[in-house]
Design an enzyme around this catalytic site. Structure first.
Site, PDB file in Angstrom:
ATOM      1  N   LYS A  14       0.835  -1.206   0.000  1.00  0.00           N
ATOM      2  CA  LYS A  14       0.000   0.000   0.000  1.00  0.00           C
ATOM      3  C   LYS A  14       0.867   1.252   0.000  1.00  0.00           C
ATOM      4  O   LYS A  14       0.541   2.237  -0.656  1.00  0.00           O
ATOM      5  CB  LYS A  14      -0.895   0.036   1.255  1.00  0.00           C
ATOM      6  N   ARG A  87     -11.082  -0.818   8.453  1.00  0.00           N
ATOM      7  CA  ARG A  87     -10.513  -2.124   8.792  1.00  0.00           C
ATOM      8  C   ARG A  87     -11.613  -3.116   9.168  1.00  0.00           C
ATOM      9  O   ARG A  87     -11.339  -4.272   9.433  1.00  0.00           O
ATOM     10  CB  ARG A  87      -9.597  -2.014  10.012  1.00  0.00           C
ATOM     11  N   ARG A 121      10.817  -4.397   6.119  1.00  0.00           N
ATOM     12  CA  ARG A 121      10.332  -3.039   5.887  1.00  0.00           C
ATOM     13  C   ARG A 121      11.052  -2.010   6.772  1.00  0.00           C
ATOM     14  O   ARG A 121      11.165  -2.182   7.981  1.00  0.00           O
ATOM     15  CB  ARG A 121       8.837  -3.018   6.185  1.00  0.00           C
ATOM     16  N   ARG A 156       9.352  -0.585  12.286  1.00  0.00           N
ATOM     17  CA  ARG A 156       8.248  -0.353  13.221  1.00  0.00           C
ATOM     18  C   ARG A 156       8.279  -1.360  14.365  1.00  0.00           C
ATOM     19  O   ARG A 156       8.661  -2.500  14.174  1.00  0.00           O
ATOM     20  CB  ARG A 156       6.916  -0.487  12.475  1.00  0.00           C
ATOM     21  N   ARG A 167      -1.797 -10.006  13.373  1.00  0.00           N
ATOM     22  CA  ARG A 167      -2.264  -8.977  12.436  1.00  0.00           C
ATOM     23  C   ARG A 167      -2.900  -9.613  11.209  1.00  0.00           C
ATOM     24  O   ARG A 167      -3.898  -9.116  10.673  1.00  0.00           O
ATOM     25  CB  ARG A 167      -1.108  -8.057  12.031  1.00  0.00           C
TER      26      ARG A 167
HETATM   27  P1  AMP Z   1      -0.875  -0.053   9.707  1.00  0.00           P
HETATM   28  O1  AMP Z   1       0.169   1.010   9.756  1.00  0.00           O
HETATM   29  O2  AMP Z   1      -1.995   0.257   8.757  1.00  0.00           O
HETATM   30  O3  AMP Z   1      -0.285  -1.426   9.497  1.00  0.00           O
HETATM   31  O4  AMP Z   1      -1.555  -0.080  11.165  1.00  0.00           O
HETATM   32  C1  AMP Z   1      -0.795  -0.410  12.324  1.00  0.00           C
HETATM   33  C2  AMP Z   1      -1.737  -0.698  13.469  1.00  0.00           C
HETATM   34  O5  AMP Z   1      -2.523   0.466  13.769  1.00  0.00           O
HETATM   35  C3  AMP Z   1      -2.756  -1.799  13.208  1.00  0.00           C
HETATM   36  O6  AMP Z   1      -2.198  -3.104  13.457  1.00  0.00           O
HETATM   37  C4  AMP Z   1      -3.829  -1.433  14.230  1.00  0.00           C
HETATM   38  O7  AMP Z   1      -3.447  -1.781  15.552  1.00  0.00           O
HETATM   39  C5  AMP Z   1      -3.840   0.095  14.156  1.00  0.00           C
HETATM   40  N1  AMP Z   1      -4.800   0.600  13.136  1.00  0.00           N
HETATM   41  C6  AMP Z   1      -4.514   1.217  11.950  1.00  0.00           C
HETATM   42  N2  AMP Z   1      -5.627   1.551  11.296  1.00  0.00           N
HETATM   43  C7  AMP Z   1      -6.659   1.147  12.070  1.00  0.00           C
HETATM   44  C8  AMP Z   1      -8.079   1.184  11.927  1.00  0.00           C
HETATM   45  N3  AMP Z   1      -8.668   1.705  10.829  1.00  0.00           N
HETATM   46  N4  AMP Z   1      -8.829   0.658  12.924  1.00  0.00           N
HETATM   47  C9  AMP Z   1      -8.260   0.134  14.027  1.00  0.00           C
HETATM   48  N5  AMP Z   1      -6.935   0.047  14.221  1.00  0.00           N
HETATM   49  C10 AMP Z   1      -6.132   0.539  13.250  1.00  0.00           C
END
Ligand code: AMP
Length: 211
Positions: A14, A87, A121, A156, A167
């Site tokens: 993404k 999500r 990453r 991260r 995840r």
């Molecule tokens: P990402 O950077 O998109 O991989 O998100 C990292 C973490 O942030 C995820 O594993 C969730 O814990 C949280 N997160 C990101 N977006 C959302 C969302 N729309 N709803 C709930 N938790 C989120």
């Protein structure tokens, strides 16, 4: 130019697709993961958020919805990429009331590939550009440093083998039902997992947003 919603497992690309759309068409990129990571980690809210992220679980809707609304207000009038939102179906239903003229793009990818990408990453904390130390094409020119702004690249906290499975399961259980949701609305576009060349993926994406 259509707004974009990405539906994809962790590390599906993404970030790379978003960088392309930003550079080529002036999209504004809203990553809900970044919005959450940017909350002061010493604050009560920041600590609560980290406890979910570090376990690989979703942050409660009430927290993320407020951050999303603020970001959408900030970028009003620009084409927008939503990366990481919605999500789950409840979030999609809320989004329906505040976001329109979008295409939902599904990036499909094998679980093993996603894991390898996630473990390699590295991201620029300043300009958010993403790299990967395991794939030659995505390595930075100078090891550990951002090509754009020379900042030190970081991994991260939640990009670990331990959180990956949680995840991925969270994605299968909560996020994949969105495919049916958006298919019914006739706004779903898919990049197949057999499309592996980055240029092919990006040209499909370009077609979807101009459709
Ligand atoms: P990402 O950077 O998109 O991989 O998100 C990292 C973490 O942030 C995820 O594993 C969730 O814990 C949280 N997160 C990101 N977006 C959302 C969302 N729309 N709803 C709930 N938790 C989120």
């Amino acid at each position: 130019m259509k707004n974009v919603i990405f539906i994809a497992p962790p590390a599906a690309g993404k970030g790379t697709c978003s960088d392309f759309l930003k550079a080529k068409f002036g999209y504004k990129h809203i990553s809900t993961g970044d919005l959450l990571r940017n909350v002061d980690k010493e604050s009560e809210l920041g600590k609560e958020i980290s406890s979910y992220i570090n376990k690989g679980e979703l942050v409660p809707d009430i927290i993320i919805n407020k951050l999303l609304q603020e970001a959408l207000d900030t970028y009003k009038g620009n084409p927008i990429i939503l990366d990481g939102y919605p999500r789950n179906v409840k979030q999609a239903e809320l989004l329906e009331t505040i976001f329109d003229n979008y295409v939902a793009i599904y990036l499909d990818i094998e679980k093993e590939t996603a894991m390898k990408r996630m473990l390699g990453r590295i991201t620029c904390p300043k300009c958010k550009k993403t790299y990967n130390k395991y794939f030659d094409k995505f390595k930075p020119k100078n090891e550990g440093l951002c090509d754009e702004c020379n900042s030190e690249l970081v991994s991260r906290n939640d990009d670990t083998k331990e959180t990956f499975d949680i995840r991925f399961d969270t994605y299968i259980n909560n996020t994949l039902p969105l495919l049916e949701y958006y298919d019914k609305k006739d706004v779903l576009k898919k990049v197949s997992k057999d499309t592996t060349e980055t240029d092919d993926i990006l040209s499909s994406i370009e077609g979807f947003v101009n459709d």
